[in-house]
Design a protein around this motif. Structure first.
Motif, PDB file in Angstrom:
ATOM      1  N   ARG A  19      11.436   1.452  14.568  1.00 41.00           N
ATOM      2  CA  ARG A  19      11.403   1.396  13.105  1.00 41.00           C
ATOM      3  C   ARG A  19      10.613   0.182  12.620  1.00 41.00           C
ATOM      4  NH1 ARG A  19      17.665   3.160  11.614  1.00 41.00           N
ATOM      5  NH2 ARG A  19      17.505   5.276  12.477  1.00 41.00           N
ATOM      6  N   LYS A  20      10.219   0.241  11.342  1.00 40.11           N
ATOM      7  CA  LYS A  20       9.423  -0.801  10.691  1.00 40.11           C
ATOM      8  C   LYS A  20       8.087  -1.004  11.388  1.00 40.11           C
ATOM      9  CE  LYS A  20      13.425  -3.223   8.813  1.00 40.11           C
ATOM     10  NZ  LYS A  20      14.131  -4.512   8.663  1.00 40.11           N
ATOM     11  N   LEU A  21       7.591   0.068  11.959  1.00 39.29           N
ATOM     12  CA  LEU A  21       6.270   0.041  12.595  1.00 39.29           C
ATOM     13  C   LEU A  21       5.293   0.975  11.905  1.00 39.29           C
ATOM     14  CD1 LEU A  21       7.410   0.151  16.350  1.00 39.29           C
ATOM     15  CD2 LEU A  21       6.886  -1.868  14.979  1.00 39.29           C
ATOM     16  N   GLY A  22       5.718   1.584  10.782  1.00 34.18           N
ATOM     17  CA  GLY A  22       4.857   2.527  10.069  1.00 34.18           C
ATOM     18  C   GLY A  22       4.931   3.937  10.608  1.00 34.18           C
ATOM     19  N   ILE A  23       5.860   4.189  11.559  1.00 36.44           N
ATOM     20  CA  ILE A  23       5.956   5.539  12.129  1.00 36.44           C
ATOM     21  C   ILE A  23       6.509   6.517  11.095  1.00 36.44           C
ATOM     22  CG2 ILE A  23       7.108   6.906  13.903  1.00 36.44           C
ATOM     23  CD1 ILE A  23       6.887   4.520  15.756  1.00 36.44           C
ATOM     24  N   GLY A  24       7.517   6.085  10.331  1.00 35.33           N
ATOM     25  CA  GLY A  24       8.046   6.958   9.277  1.00 35.33           C
ATOM     26  C   GLY A  24       6.999   7.299   8.245  1.00 35.33           C
ATOM     27  N   LEU A  29       4.781   9.890   9.708  1.00 38.43           N
ATOM     28  CA  LEU A  29       5.429  11.201   9.649  1.00 38.43           C
ATOM     29  C   LEU A  29       5.182  11.874   8.305  1.00 38.43           C
ATOM     30  CD1 LEU A  29       8.956  10.908  11.334  1.00 38.43           C
ATOM     31  CD2 LEU A  29       7.147  12.514  11.925  1.00 38.43           C
ATOM     32  N   LEU A  30       5.412  11.122   7.221  1.00 34.29           N
ATOM     33  CA  LEU A  30       5.223  11.689   5.885  1.00 34.29           C
ATOM     34  C   LEU A  30       3.759  12.007   5.628  1.00 34.29           C
ATOM     35  CD1 LEU A  30       7.671   9.574   3.678  1.00 34.29           C
ATOM     36  CD2 LEU A  30       8.021  11.809   4.741  1.00 34.29           C
ATOM     37  N   ASN A  31       2.853  11.182   6.159  1.00 33.39           N
ATOM     38  CA  ASN A  31       1.427  11.471   5.975  1.00 33.39           C
ATOM     39  C   ASN A  31       1.051  12.811   6.618  1.00 33.39           C
ATOM     40  OD1 ASN A  31       1.001   9.121   4.562  1.00 33.39           O
ATOM     41  ND2 ASN A  31       0.306   7.945   6.349  1.00 33.39           N
ATOM     42  N   PHE A  32       1.597  13.060   7.819  1.00 34.04           N
ATOM     43  CA  PHE A  32       1.328  14.347   8.461  1.00 34.04           C
ATOM     44  C   PHE A  32       1.933  15.494   7.647  1.00 34.04           C
ATOM     45  CE2 PHE A  32       0.085  11.969  12.185  1.00 34.04           C
ATOM     46  CZ  PHE A  32      -0.817  12.809  12.814  1.00 34.04           C
ATOM     47  N   LEU A  33       3.146  15.300   7.146  1.00 32.84           N
ATOM     48  CA  LEU A  33       3.820  16.373   6.411  1.00 32.84           C
ATOM     49  C   LEU A  33       3.153  16.659   5.079  1.00 32.84           C
ATOM     50  CD1 LEU A  33       7.542  15.400   7.123  1.00 32.84           C
ATOM     51  CD2 LEU A  33       6.278  17.324   8.083  1.00 32.84           C
ATOM     52  N   ARG A  34       2.497  15.668   4.498  1.00 31.25           N
ATOM     53  CA  ARG A  34       1.810  15.882   3.218  1.00 31.25           C
ATOM     54  C   ARG A  34       0.424  16.491   3.414  1.00 31.25           C
ATOM     55  NH1 ARG A  34       3.005  10.039   0.524  1.00 31.25           N
ATOM     56  NH2 ARG A  34       1.960   9.465   2.476  1.00 31.25           N
ATOM     57  N   ASN A  35      -0.002  16.627   4.650  1.00 26.74           N
ATOM     58  CA  ASN A  35      -1.324  17.169   4.936  1.00 26.74           C
ATOM     59  C   ASN A  35      -1.262  18.699   4.952  1.00 26.74           C
ATOM     60  OD1 ASN A  35      -3.862  17.806   5.860  1.00 26.74           O
ATOM     61  ND2 ASN A  35      -3.858  16.263   7.482  1.00 26.74           N
ATOM     62  N   PRO A  36      -2.002  19.392   4.082  1.00 26.80           N
ATOM     63  CA  PRO A  36      -1.976  20.867   4.067  1.00 26.80           C
ATOM     64  C   PRO A  36      -2.428  21.487   5.385  1.00 26.80           C
ATOM     65  CG  PRO A  36      -2.990  20.010   2.067  1.00 26.80           C
ATOM     66  CD  PRO A  36      -2.836  18.855   3.000  1.00 26.80           C
ATOM     67  N   ILE A  37      -3.193  20.746   6.185  1.00 31.19           N
ATOM     68  CA  ILE A  37      -3.621  21.291   7.473  1.00 31.19           C
ATOM     69  C   ILE A  37      -2.419  21.471   8.401  1.00 31.19           C
ATOM     70  CG2 ILE A  37      -5.046  20.837   9.499  1.00 31.19           C
ATOM     71  CD1 ILE A  37      -6.957  19.305   7.719  1.00 31.19           C
ATOM     72  N   GLU A  45      -5.527  -0.804  -4.536  1.00 30.45           N
ATOM     73  CA  GLU A  45      -5.547  -1.981  -5.391  1.00 30.45           C
ATOM     74  C   GLU A  45      -5.117  -1.648  -6.813  1.00 30.45           C
ATOM     75  OE1 GLU A  45      -9.425  -3.589  -5.164  1.00 30.45           O
ATOM     76  OE2 GLU A  45      -9.317  -4.099  -3.014  1.00 30.45           O
ATOM     77  N   MET A  46      -5.438  -0.420  -7.265  1.00 28.06           N
ATOM     78  CA  MET A  46      -5.112  -0.035  -8.642  1.00 28.06           C
ATOM     79  C   MET A  46      -3.715   0.572  -8.768  1.00 28.06           C
ATOM     80  SD  MET A  46      -8.729   1.798  -9.610  1.00 28.06           S
ATOM     81  CE  MET A  46      -8.111   2.276 -11.212  1.00 28.06           C
ATOM     82  N   SER A  47      -3.050   0.806  -7.626  1.00 24.25           N
ATOM     83  CA  SER A  47      -1.771   1.526  -7.678  1.00 24.25           C
ATOM     84  C   SER A  47      -0.708   0.758  -8.436  1.00 24.25           C
ATOM     85  CB  SER A  47      -1.287   1.822  -6.253  1.00 24.25           C
ATOM     86  OG  SER A  47      -1.091   0.614  -5.538  1.00 24.25           O
ATOM     87  N   SER A  48      -0.725  -0.573  -8.320  1.00 17.77           N
ATOM     88  CA  SER A  48       0.310  -1.370  -8.980  1.00 17.77           C
ATOM     89  C   SER A  48       0.233  -1.224 -10.499  1.00 17.77           C
ATOM     90  CB  SER A  48       0.161  -2.835  -8.583  1.00 17.77           C
ATOM     91  OG  SER A  48       1.132  -3.624  -9.261  1.00 17.77           O
ATOM     92  N   GLY A  58      14.429   4.230  -1.307  1.00 18.77           N
ATOM     93  CA  GLY A  58      13.355   3.254  -1.485  1.00 18.77           C
ATOM     94  C   GLY A  58      12.157   3.564  -0.617  1.00 18.77           C
ATOM     95  N   PHE A  59      12.405   3.982   0.633  1.00 12.49           N
ATOM     96  CA  PHE A  59      11.314   4.341   1.541  1.00 12.49           C
ATOM     97  C   PHE A  59      10.516   5.520   0.994  1.00 12.49           C
ATOM     98  CE2 PHE A  59      10.132   7.320   4.969  1.00 12.49           C
ATOM     99  CZ  PHE A  59       9.119   6.580   5.569  1.00 12.49           C
ATOM    100  N   PHE A  60      11.204   6.539   0.504  1.00 14.16           N
ATOM    101  CA  PHE A  60      10.505   7.709  -0.027  1.00 14.16           C
ATOM    102  C   PHE A  60       9.763   7.382  -1.313  1.00 14.16           C
ATOM    103  CE2 PHE A  60      13.081   9.910   3.026  1.00 14.16           C
ATOM    104  CZ  PHE A  60      12.386  11.055   3.325  1.00 14.16           C
ATOM    105  N   LEU A  61      10.348   6.510  -2.151  1.00 15.99           N
ATOM    106  CA  LEU A  61       9.654   6.112  -3.376  1.00 15.99           C
ATOM    107  C   LEU A  61       8.358   5.374  -3.053  1.00 15.99           C
ATOM    108  CD1 LEU A  61      12.638   4.910  -5.610  1.00 15.99           C
ATOM    109  CD2 LEU A  61      11.216   6.929  -5.982  1.00 15.99           C
ATOM    110  N   ARG A  62       8.390   4.532  -2.032  1.00 15.78           N
ATOM    111  CA  ARG A  62       7.180   3.786  -1.657  1.00 15.78           C
ATOM    112  C   ARG A  62       6.102   4.703  -1.085  1.00 15.78           C
ATOM    113  NH1 ARG A  62      11.181   0.278   0.279  1.00 15.78           N
ATOM    114  NH2 ARG A  62      10.888   1.056   2.406  1.00 15.78           N
ATOM    115  N   ASN A  63       6.489   5.882  -0.651  1.00 18.74           N
ATOM    116  CA  ASN A  63       5.529   6.815  -0.059  1.00 18.74           C
ATOM    117  C   ASN A  63       5.193   7.985  -0.975  1.00 18.74           C
ATOM    118  OD1 ASN A  63       4.952   6.185   3.038  1.00 18.74           O
ATOM    119  ND2 ASN A  63       7.055   5.550   2.579  1.00 18.74           N
ATOM    120  N   GLY A  64       5.310   7.773  -2.284  1.00 24.42           N
ATOM    121  CA  GLY A  64       4.796   8.743  -3.248  1.00 24.42           C
ATOM    122  C   GLY A  64       5.773   9.781  -3.736  1.00 24.42           C
TER     123      GLY A  64
END
Length: 610
Positions: free
Chosen positions: A222-227, A230-238, A306-309, A256-262
């Motif tokens: 955990r805390k290595l960006g693996i989660g 995971l979400l990046n793969f799941l959000r990919n339509p491919i 940079e503009m997300s904030s 909080g984790f899910f909010l940070r990931n969109g």
């Protein structure tokens, strides 16, 4: 692959992770047997049990039976991150060289030791399968599996025995590929499924929804960006296919984790998915809506980051303003609702008052009629006496005495009015008579042979009965698909004595007649057409609630209800089933057919002669 570093700061280990999408339903032992498709030398059914073990260790509130059901249900897929066996062997060699003696440790599993007390452990089936478990129990379960366990987890005992065998090899310093099992290779897993929007709802478009059912990452990774990966793969339509929304019920500690990931936890936005996805208790429904455009390039993505904030702050302000506007509209709607209820109550009170005043006017009108009738009788007697005096047949004194002795009606006026009101049928007044006569003659005089028809009298129900019938009709018409379509028509029916009874009591089920287009009550706008079916010399004018009328040309004598979505039927010309003095005339007039006796009330019974 995916590169990640884990371990202590002074001695981090590197590993290479391979993402694989699995259909776990096909990996059950009764389907897969000993086939090795996904991982070399490891049966697929062992991979299924390892995934369930991962979820069981890190989602302890969900029973293994539910986990097996979630993984093996139809349309369910699982994304897993797997390590390379060589990385696992290298890690064990490194740990063996720098291994420290743990305090009060239990026997290690997969090369890592545990420090928890045995009395703190929970009795779970998959305890100790993974090297970073929190519990200290042995990997086997002492309880025998139930029938449900055997159905959902065929081969579980054999899998746990294989885990023990591989652990024994590691304890004997036999660090070979045979000691590396799927429990050592599995790092993270996410189960998802496509939800079909087949429910009958008000949304016009069918949405393509993906539900993220289960997610788990091993503790030491955990805390290595693996989660996030995971979400990046799941959000990919491919990976998951085209979709309109990715939704998931999230534990309170992971929001909080899910909010940070969109993902969004907006209650109004996510309420549209509440009835479409499987519900998990003690969780928050969150959703991710994909962008319209394709994936951004690396340079553009960094600019967006940079503009997300600032963009997030703008969205918060827009959302706050929208919520305030919604609250203002809701307050206005609530106040309007209460105002409408108050106005309806006031209107109901006024209608009661109007009805009471109308009855009082009718009573006074009847009282006036009684007074006029008495006065005419008194005046006739006086004229008779005066006539006798002029003819010299009477004495003035005797006439005066007779005049003073004329009997006056001492009965209270209200009693006289009540006596008149007890008549179920009354004759209409002169003005009302002329209105009906004019309307009747306009239609009748269109036929040359009927020019000599004259109305002799017009009768109607008394005020009390009329109010009852009108109230019943209003209630029935409010249930029609179009309550505003109601009009005056002539009744096409009535045998000897039937019309007088209908005028007194209203239409009943026994008044339904079997015609060419069905069993019901027939009406027409043409009085001449209605004469062909009515009693000779009588015609009944009614008020009919037509509602939505369906035009039919095909005769069907068995029809006893309107077509679906309609309240009545507009028919073609039908054969005259009642022979009368006007049946030789032919008039191509359409007729309305209703199937409910409360859908029409009698207004006037017209008596005429030629």
């Amino acid at each position: 692959g995916i590169n990640a570093e884990y371990g202590r700061t002074e001695g981090k280990q590197k590993c290479n992770l391979t993402p694989v999408v699995l259909e776990a339903r096909k990996y059950q032992k009764q389907f897969s047997e000993d086939r090795t498709c996904s991982i070399p030398d490891i049966p697929d059914w062992e991979l299924l049990h390892a995934i369930v073990g991962l979820y069981d260790n890190y989602l302890p509130e969900i029973t293994p039976e539910v986990l097996y059901s979630a993984l093996t249900c139809r349309s369910s897929l699982t994304l897993v991150f797997l390590r390379d066996p060589a990385d696992v062997i290298a890690e064990r060699e490194t740990e063996k060289e720098g291994k420290r003696k743990p305090r009060k440790a239990r026997k290690s599993v997969n090369g890592a030791s545990e420090v928890k007390e045995e009395d703190e452990a929970e009795d779970r089936k998959f305890t100790g399968v993974f090297s970073d478990d929190d519990s200290d129990n042995e990997s086997e379960s002492d309880e025998e599996g139930s029938d449900d366990d055997e159905r959902y987890a065929a081969g579980l005992d054999e899998y746990l025995e294989n885990v023990d065998r591989r652990r024994s090899l590691r304890d004997d310093d036999k660090n070979s590929l045979k000691s590396v099992g799927v429990e050592s290779l599995l790092v993270a897993a996410a189960t998802f499924k496509r939800v079909n929007d087949n429910s009958e709802n008000l949304r016009r478009d069918r949405e393509k929804i993906i539900q993220l059912t289960l997610v788990a990452v091993r503790r030491k990774f955990r805390k290595l960006g693996i989660g996030r990966q995971l979400l990046n793969f799941l959000r990919n339509p491919i990976v998951v296919g085209e979709y309109d929304a990715l939704v998931s019920y999230v534990d309170p500690g992971a929001t909080g984790f899910f909010l940070r990931n969109g993902f969004s936890s907006d209650a109004i936005l996510n309420n549209r998915f509440r009835d479409l996805v499987d519900h998990w208790d003690n969780s928050t429904l969150m959703s991710y809506l994909p962008p319209y455009s394709e994936c951004l390039s690396t340079g553009t993505a960094s600019l967006v980051k940079e503009m997300s904030s600032s963009l997030s702050e703008d969205i918060k302000r827009w959302r706050s303003a929208s919520v305030e506007a919604y609250q203002s509209q809701l307050r206005c709607l609530e106040r309007m609702r209460h105002e409408i209820l108050l106005l309806r109550t006031t209107v109901g009170t006024q209608e009661t008052t109007i009805s009471s005043l109308t009855m009082e006017i009718d009573r006074l009108r009847l009282s006036k009629g009684v007074c006029e009738r008495e006065f005419r009788e008194y005046r006739a007697q006086v004229r008779s006496m005066l006539s006798r005096l002029r003819d010299g047949k009477g004495d003035l004194d005797a006439t005066e005495s007779e005049l003073m002795s004329l009997p006056l009606n001492d009965q209270p006026r209200d009693n006289l009015v009540k006596a008149v009101e007890t008549d179920a049928v009354i004759k209409v007044g002169e003005d009302e008579f002329r209105t009906i006569e004019d309307e009747f003659r306009v239609e009748v005089c269109k036929v040359p042979s009927y020019h000599t028809i004259r109305i002799s009298s017009v009768e109607k129900p008394n005020q009390q009965k009329s109010n009852q019938l009108l109230s019943s009709l209003n209630i029935r018409c409010n249930a029609l698909r179009d309550p505003t379509l109601r009009t005056r028509l002539y009744y096409c029916g009535g045998k000897a004595g039937t019309l007088h009874r209908i005028l007194r009591e209203g239409f009943q089920a026994k008044d339904m007649v079997a015609g060419d287009y069905g069993v019901g009550l027939y009406f027409t706008q043409n009085p001449v057409r209605a004469m062909q079916y009515s009693e000779a010399g009588l015609l009944l004018m009614c008020e009919v609630g037509i509602g939505m009328a369906e035009s039919v040309l095909k005769m069907d004598q068995s029809r006893n209800r309107p077509p679906v979505g309609y309240d009545s039927v507009l028919t073609g010309e039908r054969n005259v089933d009642h022979v009368g003095i006007y049946s030789h005339q032919r008039h191509n007039e359409l007729q309305y057919l209703i199937f409910d006796s409360t859908q029409a009330i009698p207004l006037y019974l017209i008596c005429f002669n030629i």
